[in-house]
Design an enzyme around this catalytic site. Structure first.
Site, PDB file in Angstrom:
ATOM      1  CG  ASP A 155       0.655   0.575   0.392  1.00 50.14           C
ATOM      2  OD1 ASP A 155       1.803   0.530  -0.070  1.00 50.14           O
ATOM      3  OD2 ASP A 155      -0.077   1.577   0.322  1.00 50.14           O
TER       4      ASP A 155
ATOM      5  CD  GLU B 167       7.219   4.314   2.154  1.00 47.02           C
ATOM      6  OE1 GLU B 167       6.925   5.451   2.576  1.00 47.02           O
ATOM      7  OE2 GLU B 167       6.922   3.903   1.018  1.00 47.02           O
TER       8      GLU B 167
END
Length: 504
Positions: free
Chosen positions: A75, A252
């Site tokens: 991420d 997401e």
């Protein structure tokens, strides 16, 4: 890469260019003696400096080729430059803390010292998994958006915000918790990101809406302050397509870039293994971003696993800009293997990577493929063709056209020549180990062979010319140049712009 180095060592020197290595070129060399390009600067062979001011391939590409940029950081988030510094954060494999590193260059982030700015409490709220931090500079302060579970339920994920008034976000002394971002529902919520557009600051995040049978959808709202919603959430995307529901039904990890009169929003979909991929939402920059009808989802994913480059599950990206202030940089994570033992969420090897984001003639982003390791990437555009025409391959066939959607087919690396000495060879990015090769007066793309014939046919002298152009002369054959003729690449005498290429 070891295979290539060994092959070059084997073939270096003593190749006997006049023998079998050139027999396939007879058709191309029968054109005539030709003349040097009168507009060219003095030729330079191999990688030696060309005309004064000629850009290097690294300058042309504009983005670091360190791969991975940071090990075991999923991420990944890289800020735009602030005060001459880039800052990096991302999920750590232990999911127990938030880290920040900084450097004056993107490449410098690879070796920069990492500071722990916050650790989860030993118990209670936020004592569980800590996921996907993002670092934003808003109105003179730093904010970290992150997701956290609880110690007694690590998957009770909610969104939280840290704030620091200090100039340096690496200083842990400045950080304090501002609290949870409260949304319409007390449900699984994560991956908050924020952006400012037309005088309004927005928050985008992923959440499991109780009445929708998916794991998470994407929502947008205007912010009253960096941790408080001003408007009700608007759902702008939910996973419905086959590529969005592999393993889990997930949208997401949104990231936003505003350019060319549009707001582009990437997001990630499916399980966090090799099926993980990226999709794209687009809205007109003048549209009401809080109206779900303003957003259009691209039917197919824009960034997916690539077996050839061994990059699996690319996703959860961010965007930044290179040191030149204009080259868009795609930041993302991916593994370099497909097979995972156990739950992929606990496999630590999602590494942070960067590569160049391209734009087509209509102003849309071109993601291409996760490119893998190697040197700078260039695209070759014939000097006698339009600037949106590029050399590309279709399997072994090499041609020139303006099909901008075939980005990966147009990407090459110019590296040390298979014939050694001062030559170069040109390797495909999407088919590693495949090289441009002169055969029967034309240019093909073929897998490397460990013999002198292939080395001779796939090695060139690089001649840097004025205006950032290059010419490619077949190794050992003074009058044999790569030329552009009616959308094809041929081998023949130098012919001005016909035998020169822009690097893009």
């Amino acid at each position: 890469m070891t295979y290539e180095v060994n092959r070059r060592a084997l073939l270096h020197g003593g190749l006997g260019f006049a023998a079998a290595g050139l027999t396939g070129l007879a058709g191309g060399l029968a054109v005539g003696a030709g003349r040097p390009d009168p507009a060219a600067a003095a030729p330079t062979a191999g990688n030696t400096p060309g005309p004064v001011g000629a850009p290097t391939d690294a300058q042309v590409y504009g983005v670091p080729t360190i791969d991975p940029l940071v090990d075991q950081r999923a991420d990944p988030f890289v800020t735009y430059p602030v005060g001459g510094m880039y800052y990096f954060t991302g999920s750590v494999p232990e999911y127990d803390r938030i880290v920040v590193r900084g450097a004056p260059t993107i490449a410098g982030l690879a070796t920069a010292t990492e500071t722990v700015i916050w650790r989860r409490p030993a118990s209670g709220r936020m004592g569980g998994h800590i996921w996907a931090p993002e670092l934003h500079r808003i109105d003179g302060k730093w904010y970290v958006y992150f997701a956290a579970g609880d110690s007694d339920n690590v998957f009770r994920i909610r969104m939280y915000v840290l704030e620091s008034p200090l100039d340096d976000p690496r200083d842990p002394a400045g950080w304090q918790l501002r609290g949870q971002i409260v949304t319409e529902w007390d449900s699984f919520a994560l991956d908050a990101t924020t952006f400012h557009h037309h005088g309004r600051r927005y928050l985008v995040w992923a959440q499991g809406e109780p009445e929708i049978a998916v794991n998470s959808s994407l929502y947008i709202a205007e912010l009253a302050n960096p941790w408080t919603l001003k408007t009700k959430p608007v759902r702008i995307a939910t996973p419905t397509r086959p590529w969005e529901v592999q393993g889990y039904a997930v949208n997401e990890g949104a990231a936003v870039i505003v350019r060319n009169g549009r707001v582009f929003m990437t997001f990630s979909a499916s399980a966090t293994d090799s099926r993980y991929c990226m999709g794209l939402l687009t809205a007109d920059a003048s549209a009401d971003l809080l109206d779900h009808r303003s957003w259009t989802k691209t039917p197919d994913p824009v960034f997916v696993t690539n077996e050839q480059t061994s990059r699996y599950g690319p996703g959860h990206n961010s965007f930044t800009v290179a040191e030149d202030g204009k080259t868009t940089v795609l930041v993302y994570h991916a593994r370099d293997y497909r097979d995972i033992t156990g739950d992929p969420l606990y496999d630590p090897n999602r590494h942070a990577r960067v590569q160049k984001l391209y734009w087509d003639a209509d102003g849309n982003p071109l993601f291409g493929i996760p490119v893998g390791e190697g040197g700078p990437i260039v695209r070759l555009s014939p000097a006698d063709a339009s600037r949106d025409a590029f050399v590309r391959h279709v399997d072994a066939t090499v041609l020139v056209d303006t099909d901008s959607q075939r980005l990966a087919d147009t990407q090459f690396r110019i590296g040390a020549g298979l014939a050694g000495a001062d030559t170069v060879s040109i390797q495909s990015v999407d088919l590693p180990g495949h090289y441009l090769r002169a055969v029967d007066g034309t240019v093909r793309l073929d897998p490397a062979a460990d013999d002198t014939e292939f080395a001779a046919q796939a090695s060139f002298h690089r001649i840097d010319r004025v205006n950032g152009r290059v010419s490619l002369r077949l190794a050992g054959v003074p009058s044999a140049f790569v030329r552009h003729e009616d959308g094809q690449l041929t081998i023949g005498p130098a012919a001005g712009a016909q035998s020169a290429f822009r690097l893009s």
